[in-house]
Write a protein that holds these residues in place. Structure first.
Motif, PDB file in Angstrom:
ATOM      1  N   LEU A  24     -48.789 -37.371  -2.767  1.00 39.63           N
ATOM      2  CA  LEU A  24     -47.958 -38.553  -2.998  1.00 39.63           C
ATOM      3  C   LEU A  24     -47.016 -38.340  -4.180  1.00 39.63           C
ATOM      4  O   LEU A  24     -45.841 -38.698  -4.126  1.00 39.63           O
ATOM      5  N   VAL A  25     -47.544 -37.726  -5.238  1.00 37.52           N
ATOM      6  CA  VAL A  25     -46.774 -37.587  -6.483  1.00 37.52           C
ATOM      7  C   VAL A  25     -45.601 -36.623  -6.334  1.00 37.52           C
ATOM      8  O   VAL A  25     -44.454 -36.948  -6.699  1.00 37.52           O
ATOM      9  N   ILE A  26     -45.841 -35.427  -5.788  1.00 35.54           N
ATOM     10  CA  ILE A  26     -44.786 -34.398  -5.731  1.00 35.54           C
ATOM     11  C   ILE A  26     -43.638 -34.804  -4.802  1.00 35.54           C
ATOM     12  O   ILE A  26     -42.464 -34.724  -5.194  1.00 35.54           O
ATOM     13  N   PRO A  27     -43.894 -35.268  -3.568  1.00 39.75           N
ATOM     14  CA  PRO A  27     -42.767 -35.706  -2.723  1.00 39.75           C
ATOM     15  C   PRO A  27     -42.022 -36.917  -3.312  1.00 39.75           C
ATOM     16  O   PRO A  27     -40.801 -37.005  -3.155  1.00 39.75           O
ATOM     17  N   ALA A  28     -42.743 -37.814  -3.963  1.00 38.36           N
ATOM     18  CA  ALA A  28     -42.070 -38.960  -4.588  1.00 38.36           C
ATOM     19  C   ALA A  28     -41.101 -38.470  -5.656  1.00 38.36           C
ATOM     20  O   ALA A  28     -39.963 -38.953  -5.761  1.00 38.36           O
ATOM     21  N   ARG A  29     -41.560 -37.500  -6.423  1.00 35.34           N
ATOM     22  CA  ARG A  29     -40.709 -36.940  -7.472  1.00 35.34           C
ATOM     23  C   ARG A  29     -39.526 -36.185  -6.879  1.00 35.34           C
ATOM     24  O   ARG A  29     -38.419 -36.194  -7.433  1.00 35.34           O
ATOM     25  N   ALA A  30     -39.746 -35.528  -5.722  1.00 32.24           N
ATOM     26  CA  ALA A  30     -38.706 -34.686  -5.128  1.00 32.24           C
ATOM     27  C   ALA A  30     -37.642 -35.484  -4.379  1.00 32.24           C
ATOM     28  O   ALA A  30     -36.467 -35.089  -4.353  1.00 32.24           O
ATOM     29  N   PHE A  31     -38.034 -36.626  -3.769  1.00 28.24           N
ATOM     30  CA  PHE A  31     -37.112 -37.311  -2.849  1.00 28.24           C
ATOM     31  C   PHE A  31     -36.738 -38.739  -3.256  1.00 28.24           C
ATOM     32  O   PHE A  31     -35.867 -39.333  -2.625  1.00 28.24           O
ATOM     33  N   LYS A  32     -37.381 -39.290  -4.282  1.00 28.75           N
ATOM     34  CA  LYS A  32     -37.100 -40.673  -4.667  1.00 28.75           C
ATOM     35  C   LYS A  32     -35.636 -40.856  -5.077  1.00 28.75           C
ATOM     36  O   LYS A  32     -34.955 -41.775  -4.621  1.00 28.75           O
ATOM     37  N   GLN A  33     -35.146 -39.979  -5.952  1.00 32.01           N
ATOM     38  CA  GLN A  33     -33.762 -40.106  -6.428  1.00 32.01           C
ATOM     39  C   GLN A  33     -32.768 -39.904  -5.285  1.00 32.01           C
ATOM     40  O   GLN A  33     -31.782 -40.636  -5.171  1.00 32.01           O
ATOM     41  N   MET A  34     -33.025 -38.941  -4.407  1.00 31.05           N
ATOM     42  CA  MET A  34     -32.139 -38.696  -3.276  1.00 31.05           C
ATOM     43  C   MET A  34     -32.088 -39.923  -2.360  1.00 31.05           C
ATOM     44  O   MET A  34     -31.027 -40.276  -1.834  1.00 31.05           O
ATOM     45  N   ALA A  35     -33.237 -40.574  -2.172  1.00 25.46           N
ATOM     46  CA  ALA A  35     -33.285 -41.778  -1.342  1.00 25.46           C
ATOM     47  C   ALA A  35     -32.473 -42.897  -1.975  1.00 25.46           C
ATOM     48  O   ALA A  35     -31.721 -43.615  -1.297  1.00 25.46           O
ATOM     49  N   ASN A  36     -32.604 -43.058  -3.294  1.00 23.84           N
ATOM     50  CA  ASN A  36     -31.837 -44.102  -4.001  1.00 23.84           C
ATOM     51  C   ASN A  36     -30.341 -43.865  -3.876  1.00 23.84           C
ATOM     52  O   ASN A  36     -29.563 -44.806  -3.648  1.00 23.84           O
ATOM     53  N   GLU A  37     -29.934 -42.607  -4.009  1.00 18.08           N
ATOM     54  CA  GLU A  37     -28.509 -42.272  -3.944  1.00 18.08           C
ATOM     55  C   GLU A  37     -27.923 -42.547  -2.564  1.00 18.08           C
ATOM     56  O   GLU A  37     -26.725 -42.804  -2.432  1.00 18.08           O
ATOM     57  N   ASN A  38     -28.766 -42.498  -1.534  1.00 13.17           N
ATOM     58  CA  ASN A  38     -28.297 -42.722  -0.164  1.00 13.17           C
ATOM     59  C   ASN A  38     -28.599 -44.132   0.343  1.00 13.17           C
ATOM     60  O   ASN A  38     -28.457 -44.410   1.539  1.00 13.17           O
TER      61      ASN A  38
END
Length: 460
Positions: free
Chosen positions: A376-390
């Motif tokens: 849960l932690v690593i994918p959240a860190r990897a994709f959270k910002q990208m999701a926000n930007e899109n």
């Protein structure tokens, strides 16, 4: 080395090694339980091959040890809980708690609706307690005893238990993974749970229908004469309401959010008091906590049901988790995992791809780190910002994390969750995996929704 210049097949090669060695080890070890050697050997051999490929990367060795220490620290709580679960099962057996629970289950679980009944009971238990592990270690163990008496296939029953446990755990407001996914993405807890219901509830009902059909039409039903014969064989099982006190204390502590080790300790201590009242000495009880309870009724079938547990029974599982931690540390420390995640991000071209990559990486982390929390932690860190930007709502990210990370964890033999379920239920993860229908259907349903949305984006 620049990840752009590395072939994705080379980056994935450690996983190919692992699959190959798992198959070979099962062939070499024959009928030996996977927890008792085959999977540990497969993980260590795959680790060795992955290490040899990049042994020249001297600068990565420090990274390996740092990652190994971090991953080891992340699984220490799970390993500690496993020790207490081993002691709890031994204590339950010694205090006749298992005996009373099996007797109660025989009286109340109809053979004609056994599998759907198992799913509903374990789902309600996990929903209330917020813990799939607590439910499996208490109700699950007793239900497996009932399953054997009713002559149901153990793998099917274990799959039903896992399905119920993870449905309840996923939607429980007191579940640690539910709260973690919510906090990692900044989504309010009940907004997160409400949004997860859109994929979780349909998957649960489909799996419930399948278990009902399986119970009725696929030859797993039990005739009343067979049941009567089993009940006759088990007529000496004792039922005592006092024996339910340890179970109620464990679940009550879980509901009150007392840490798992504290809840399990209450079950062990209360079982000790019941055992002492029945002329079990303190020294005998300590030995049972270490080496398990040896039932001596004279009937091998009953002895197999009412014995077991102890720290010794947990040791192969602990070794499996350590082997998986080492394998994951090599993949991350020597750059394999970074390269795979880089390729995933490179593949992203549409909004739906972000969520698909998020789910895929959660499953990948479960495969290589042995810890569902890191999934849960690593994918959240990897994709959270990208999701926000899109412009992707945070609740879609939090749902994707749980749809993949939480749900896939008990399906992987060397993951702490898969190892725990196999140890508690005494059924190999590979054996119950094809019958954990809620987990499988949920993964397929979640991915299919994202792929459907991706197709719509392409056609626009």
């Amino acid at each position: 080395m620049n990840p752009k210049n590395v072939s994705i097949l080379f980056s994935l090669s450690p996983l190919f090694y692992l699959v190959g060695f798992v198959v070979l080890s099962r062939i070499f070890f024959g009928e030996v339980e996977p927890l008792h050697g085959p999977h540990q050997v497969a993980l260590l051999l795959a680790t060795t091959c992955a290490l040899i490929q990049r042994i020249h990367r001297h600068h990565a060795r420090l990274g390996f040890w740092l990652v190994w220490r971090r991953n080891f620290q992340s699984v220490i709580p799970a390993m500690g809980i496993l020790f207490f679960v081993g002691m709890l099962i031994g204590a339950f057996a010694c205090a006749s708690v298992l005996e009373s629970m099996i007797s109660f289950g025989l009286s109340n679980l109809s053979p004609h609706y056994f599998l759907p009944g198992v799913v509903i009971v374990t789902a309600m238990s996990a929903l209330v307690s917020g813990s799939s592990w607590t439910t499996a270690a208490t109700l699950g163990v007793a239900i497996m005893g009932v399953c054997q008496i009713m002559n149901y296939p153990s793998a099917v029953c274990a799959g039903a238990i896992v399905s119920g446990c993870y449905f309840g755990d996923k939607l429980s407001p007191v579940s640690d993974t539910t709260n973690l996914a919510s906090s990692l993405t900044g989504v309010k807890l009940f907004d997160h749970i409400g949004f997860m219901m859109r994929t979780t509830i349909p998957s649960f009902f489909v799996s419930l229908v399948l278990y009902t059909l399986c119970n009725s039409y696929l030859g797993f039903n039990v005739s009343q004469s067979d049941l009567n014969q089993s009940l006759l064989e088990m007529q000496n099982l004792r039922f005592d309401l006092v024996n339910f006190i340890p179970v109620l204390l464990v679940f009550g502590a879980s509901i009150l959010r007392i840490p798992a080790i504290g809840a399990l300790s209450l079950g062990i201590l209360s079982s000790a008091l019941i055992s002492f009242s029945r002329e079990i000495s303190i020294w005998e009880f300590i030995q049972i906590l270490g080496f398990g309870f040896d039932s001596k009724t004279g009937d091998p079938k009953i002895d197999a049901l009412l014995g077991g547990g102890g720290i010794v029974a947990i040791l192969p599982t602990e070794l499996l988790i350590l082997s998986a931690v080492t394998f994951g540390a090599v993949l991350e420390g020597f750059g394999y995992l970074y390269e795979i995640l880089h390729q995933l991000k490179k593949w992203i071209k549409r909004i739906s791809d972000i969520l698909i990559a998020c789910m895929g990486s959660a499953i990948l982390i479960n495969l290589v780190t042995a810890d569902q929390y890191l999934s849960l932690v690593i994918p959240a860190r990897a994709f959270k910002q990208m999701a926000n930007e899109n412009g992707i709502p945070a609740k879609k990210v939090s749902r994707s994390l749980e749809d993949a990370g939480t749900i896939s964890s008990p399906l992987i033999p060397w993951n702490s969750c898969g190892a725990f379920m196999a140890t508690s239920l005494k059924v190999a993860t590979i054996s119950y995996l094809p019958f954990a229908w809620f987990n499988i259907i949920h993964l397929l349903f979640s991915f299919s929704l994202l792929l459907k949305n991706r197709k719509k984006e392409i056609n626009r």
